[in-house]
Write an enzyme that holds these catalytic residues in place. Structure first.
Site, PDB file in Angstrom:
ATOM      1  CD1 TRP A  17      -2.848   1.522   0.540  1.00  0.00           C
ATOM      2  CD2 TRP A  17      -1.803   2.076   2.443  1.00  0.00           C
ATOM      3  NE1 TRP A  17      -3.465   2.644   1.039  1.00  0.00           N
ATOM      4  CE2 TRP A  17      -2.843   3.008   2.207  1.00  0.00           C
ATOM      5  CE3 TRP A  17      -1.015   2.221   3.588  1.00  0.00           C
ATOM      6  CZ2 TRP A  17      -3.101   4.071   3.072  1.00  0.00           C
ATOM      7  CZ3 TRP A  17      -1.278   3.267   4.454  1.00  0.00           C
ATOM      8  CH2 TRP A  17      -2.310   4.178   4.184  1.00  0.00           C
ATOM      9  CE1 TYR A  18       2.772   1.547   4.902  1.00  0.00           C
ATOM     10  CE2 TYR A  18       5.027   0.751   4.860  1.00  0.00           C
ATOM     11  CZ  TYR A  18       3.840   0.963   5.533  1.00  0.00           C
ATOM     12  OH  TYR A  18       3.742   0.583   6.859  1.00  0.00           O
ATOM     13  CB  SER A  19       4.721   4.914  -2.574  1.00  0.00           C
ATOM     14  OG  SER A  19       5.208   5.943  -1.736  1.00  0.00           O
ATOM     15  CB  ALA A  20       0.079   3.244  -5.155  1.00  0.00           C
ATOM     16  N   GLY A  21       2.671   0.749  -4.187  1.00  0.00           N
ATOM     17  CA  GLY A  21       3.584  -0.220  -4.787  1.00  0.00           C
ATOM     18  C   GLY A  21       4.970   0.308  -5.052  1.00  0.00           C
TER      19      GLY A  21
END
Length: 265
Positions: free
Chosen positions: A58-62
Site C-alpha cells: 500500500w505504501y506509495s501504491a507499490g
C-alpha cells in the site's frame, strides 16, 4: 548492531528495523521521499548493520516496494536481509483488490515479489483485521504461502488482541502456520497495547515490532513536523498531556546530545 532472536523463531534480526513508509514517491503523500533521496538512508541503515526492512504494498501504491527492493538488494546479499511487506489495504478501485480474501492475498504476494525483485518474503504481514473475510480462509491461504516457499514467517498488524488471538488459535487448531509477529502502534503518546496485546505476545513468545514510535512526528519537535502539519491523524495527539510529554522528550534529547557532544536543538 545487536542482532536478536525474533520471538520464538530461529530467525535473527537487527534490533532496529527500518520502517520505509516514507520511501517511495511524494505523489502518494507529500512527505514521502523519492528514490534519489531515499538511497542514502537505505545505505546508511545497511552500513550500520540493520538487516531488517519493513515495507507494504500500500505504501506509495507499490512504488515503496520497488524502490526499497531495487536498492537494498544491491547493497547486501539477499540471504543477509530480512524483508517484510504487508497486504490488506486497497490497491485500486476494483472490489477484490483489497482485504484478506484468498483471491486478494494470492494476487498480492505475487505482485509484491515482482516489485521487490525477490522470490520470497521473510515476513508477510496482514496490515489489519478483515471483518468481511472468514478467518479460516485467510489463515489457510497464508499457510499455503509458507508451504509454497513464497513466505518464511507470518505477522499481523493493527487489530485488537482478541482478534489476533482468535486468528492464531484458528491456525493452531488446523495445523496451519501461525503469526510470529505483531506490529502495532506504540509510542509515549499511545500505550494502549500495554494493556492486552503485549502481555499476550509475551506469553506466546510472539515478536513485537512497533510503528509510529514518534507519534507520527509529534514527538520529533514538540508537535510540529513536515508530516504532522497535514497528517489527518494529527488530531489523535495534542492535548495538554501530549504537549508536556513532547516537551519533556525534547529536553531529554537535548541533554543527551549535549552530553555526547553532538549539539542540541
Amino acid at each position: 548492531m545487536q542482532h536478536v532472536r525474533f520471538g520464538r523463531t530461529g530467525l535473527r534480526t537487527s534490533r532496529f528495523c527500518l520502517g520505509t513508509m516514507s520511501i517511495g514517491t511524494p505523489e502518494w503523500k507529500g512527505w514521502v521521499l523519492d528514490e534519489k533521496a531515499s538511497i542514502p538512508i537505505l545505505q546508511r541503515a545497511v552500513d550500520l548493520g540493520i538487516n531488517f526492512f519493513d515495507m507494504a504494498d500500500w505504501y506509495s501504491a507499490g512504488v515503496n516496494e520497488e524502490v526499497v527492493g531495487r536498492n537494498v538488494l544491491k547493497m547486501a546479499k539477499r540471504d543477509d536481509l530480512v524483508l517484510a511487506t504487508k497486504v490488506f489495504y486497497p490497491m485500486s478501485d476494483a472490489p477484490n483488490d483489497r482485504g484478506l480474501s484468498r483471491k486478494h492475498i494470492l494476487a498480492s504476494i505475487d505482485r509484491s515479489l515482482r516489485r521487490i525483485g525477490t522470490d520470497y518474503i521473510d515476513l508477510y504481514i496482514v496490515h489489519a483485521f478483515d471483518p468481511e473475510t472468514p478467518i479460516g480462509e485467510t489463515m489457510e491461504t497464508l499457510d499455503g504461502l509458507v508451504r509454497a516457499g513464497k513466505v518464511r514467517y507470518l505477522g499481523a498488524s493493527t487489530m485488537y488482541a482478541w482478534q489476533f488471538a482468535l486468528m492464531n488459535m484458528t491456525a493452531r487448531q488446523n495445523g496451519w502456520a501461525e503469526f510470529v509477529n505483531m506490529q502495532c502502534q506504540y509510542s509515549l503518546l499511545y500505550r494502549e497495547e500495554e494493556r492486552e496485546m503485549f502481555p499476550y505476545c509475551r506469553d506466546q513468545g510472539i515478536a513485537v515490532t512497533t510503528f509510529s514510535p514518534l507519534a507520527r512526528g509529534y514527538l520529533s519537535g514538540a508537535g510540529q513536523s513536515k508530516r504532522t502539519t497535514h497528517d489527518p491523524y494529527l488530531s489523535w495527539f495534542g492535548d495538554a498531556i501530549d504537549v508536556a510529554i513532547a516537551e519533556r522528550v525534547a529536553a531529554l534529547a537535548k541533554r543527551r546530545a549535549d552530553r555526547d557532544g553532538v549539539g542540541g536543538g
